[in-house]
Write an enzyme that holds these catalytic residues in place. Structure first.
Site, short mmCIF file in Angstrom:
data_model
loop_
_atom_site.label_atom_id
_atom_site.label_comp_id
_atom_site.label_asym_id
_atom_site.label_seq_id
_atom_site.Cartn_x
_atom_site.Cartn_y
_atom_site.Cartn_z
N ARG A 1 0.84 -1.19 0.00
CA ARG A 1 0.00 0.00 0.00
C ARG A 1 0.88 1.25 0.00
NH1 ARG A 1 -2.37 -3.48 3.98
NH2 ARG A 1 -4.44 -4.22 3.36
N LYS B 1 -2.00 -2.51 8.45
CA LYS B 1 -3.10 -1.95 9.22
C LYS B 1 -3.17 -2.63 10.59
CE LYS B 1 -6.07 -0.81 5.28
NZ LYS B 1 -7.37 -1.06 4.64
N HIS C 1 -2.94 1.87 -5.32
CA HIS C 1 -3.70 0.63 -5.17
C HIS C 1 -3.90 -0.09 -6.51
CE1 HIS C 1 -5.02 -0.68 -1.27
NE2 HIS C 1 -6.03 -1.33 -1.80
N ARG D 1 -1.42 -2.74 -6.58
CA ARG D 1 -1.78 -3.79 -5.62
C ARG D 1 -2.82 -4.73 -6.23
NH1 ARG D 1 -1.60 -4.98 -0.20
NH2 ARG D 1 -3.50 -5.78 0.78
N HIS E 1 -4.16 -9.94 3.76
CA HIS E 1 -5.60 -9.88 3.97
C HIS E 1 -5.96 -10.57 5.28
CE1 HIS E 1 -6.29 -9.47 -0.65
NE2 HIS E 1 -6.16 -8.30 -0.07
N TYR F 1 -10.06 -12.08 -5.58
CA TYR F 1 -9.09 -12.05 -6.67
C TYR F 1 -9.21 -13.26 -7.58
CZ TYR F 1 -6.89 -8.10 -4.42
OH TYR F 1 -6.65 -6.86 -3.89
#
Length: 413
Positions: free
Chosen positions: A263, A287, A358, A361, A383, A392
């Site tokens: 990111r 995150k 992004h 990404r 994730h 995906y």
């Protein structure tokens, strides 16, 4: 000599900063040490001298400088010595003077400038932001956005959380729904939900009020990920001019984004000690304060070495990637996205579904088409939910075509 340089020299010659003269000289020396060009420093010096000259004319002592002083300087009808004549100074010119005042504050000669006094209820919102920072592990950008969203809702909710109820909360959100977009409203409900939970933990409102917030309709994972092809990703990376410091830096950034699906915040926060060269790994802070070790691809590692050796400015920063012009500060997330946007333009890719960090990404879905499992992709992209990674799987259109069935609408009964 250009006219702008002549103006700066004339202002420097005629503006007398008085008692601030030694501080102006120290200020310009500081700017030069940060790597600013002589022309840029001359602009700051002219503003600082002008500010000192105006202080003498207005009979304001150095110790009395505050935010109101800077505002008065910005509004004064300038007929000071030199070639400058203006009824109102430009924001850029005033900001240079403001930076000089900040330098005086660093030296301890004036009180640091303060912005407008916080409005009513700000103390509670600030406490909420401290709570988010301490317990939720979200980024400063998100914390600031949550605070702004809550402040926007407070006039409708009222000043006393003890009077909040489900009806009031729903009215506040439904009222905002008439004035803002669905995406913005969803962010607002997220911020309010966190704020109500914080108030409940402090005993300032009834528990469970966060459940009264209306749900903003959203069909998660319903669309295909937006990405560009592997060949186009390579064109984007190859568009960097590696004969310049900026091109060397941008190539390293683009390789990290494309190879590891990082990111923008991962790039801006990356530090020198995050790389273990002996193991060939990269520590990434994601995150929620999560840290993971990812394998550092050879080409990305070589690009970082080239940047550190040949292009990184000599600045005392822990972050790896810095601006290429003074002051040499770490890149921010918006700058990382700009690197991608400019590279897309250089590569003549005008059909990209988005133009930020992004995009690359999402383009890491090439790993799936190359045979990687969803577990591997989920680990690399960090994730938390397998459902997010499963999103995906939909990009392998060729594989999907093999399992699709004919539309039954034309079949006979």
């Amino acid at each position: 000599m250009s006219k702008s340089k002549e103006v700066l020299l004339e202002c420097t010659r005629l503006m007398n900063p008085g008692a601030l003269r030694p501080f102006v000289e120290a200020f310009t020396s500081r700017l030069l040490s940060l790597g600013h060009t002589r022309l840029t420093v001359s602009g700051y010096e002219a503003s600082a001298r002008h500010f000192g000259h105006w202080l003498q004319s207005a009979k304001i002592a150095v110790a009395e400088i505050n935010e109101d002083t800077v505002r008065r300087f910005a509004r004064h009808r300038c007929r000071c010595a030199g070639v400058r004549r203006a009824d109102r100074l430009s924001a850029k010119y005033v900001n240079r003077a403001r930076r000089f005042v900040s330098f005086l504050a660093e030296c301890g000669f004036v009180t640091p400038l303060t912005q407008d006094e916080p409005r009513a209820h700000d103390d509670q919102v600030l406490a909420f932001q401290v709570w988010l920072r301490r317990h939720r592990g979200i980024s400063e950008r998100t914390i600031g956005r949550h605070g702004r969203m809550v402040m926007r809702l407070l006039p409708a909710l009222g000043p006393d959380p003890r009077h909040y109820d489900a009806r009031l909360i729903r009215q506040a959100i439904l009222g905002e729904a008439q004035r803002t977009s669905r995406a913005n409203l969803k962010t607002m409900t997220m911020a309010l939900r966190g704020y109500l939970r914080y108030l409940a933990t402090q005993g300032l409102c009834r528990a469970g009020l966060d459940h009264a917030i209306p749900t903003v309709p959203q069909w998660r994972l319903s669309a295909l990920p937006r990405y560009i092809s592997t060949a186009e990703v390579e064109r984007v990376i190859a568009s960097c001019d590696i004969t310049t410091p900026m091109g060397i830096r941008d190539r390293a950034v683009l390789l990290l984004l494309a190879r590891l699906g990082l990111r923008a915040g991962d790039i801006s926060g990356m530090r020198l000690d995050d790389i273990d060269w002996s193991e060939g790994t990269l520590r990434v802070r994601g995150k929620g304060r999560r840290e993971v070790r990812l394998p550092l691809p050879q080409d990305a590692g070589d690009a970082i070495i080239d940047y550190l050796r040949d292009a990184r400015p000599p600045a005392a920063c822990e972050q790896i990637f810095l601006r290429t012009v003074a002051p040499f500060r770490p890149l921010v997330s918006a700058s990382v996205s700009s690197i991608v946007s400019l590279a897309l333009a250089r590569a003549d890719i005008d059909h990209a579904p988005s133009r930020g960090a992004h995009l690359l990404r999402h383009s890491a879905t090439s790993m799936l088409r190359a045979g990687a499992t969803l577990d591997v992709i989920g680990t690399v992209l960090r994730h938390r939910s397998v459902d997010t990674t499963a999103h995906y799987a939909k990009v392998d259109v060729d594989m999907l075509l093999r399992v699709t069935q004919p539309w039954p609408g034309s079949a006979s009964c």
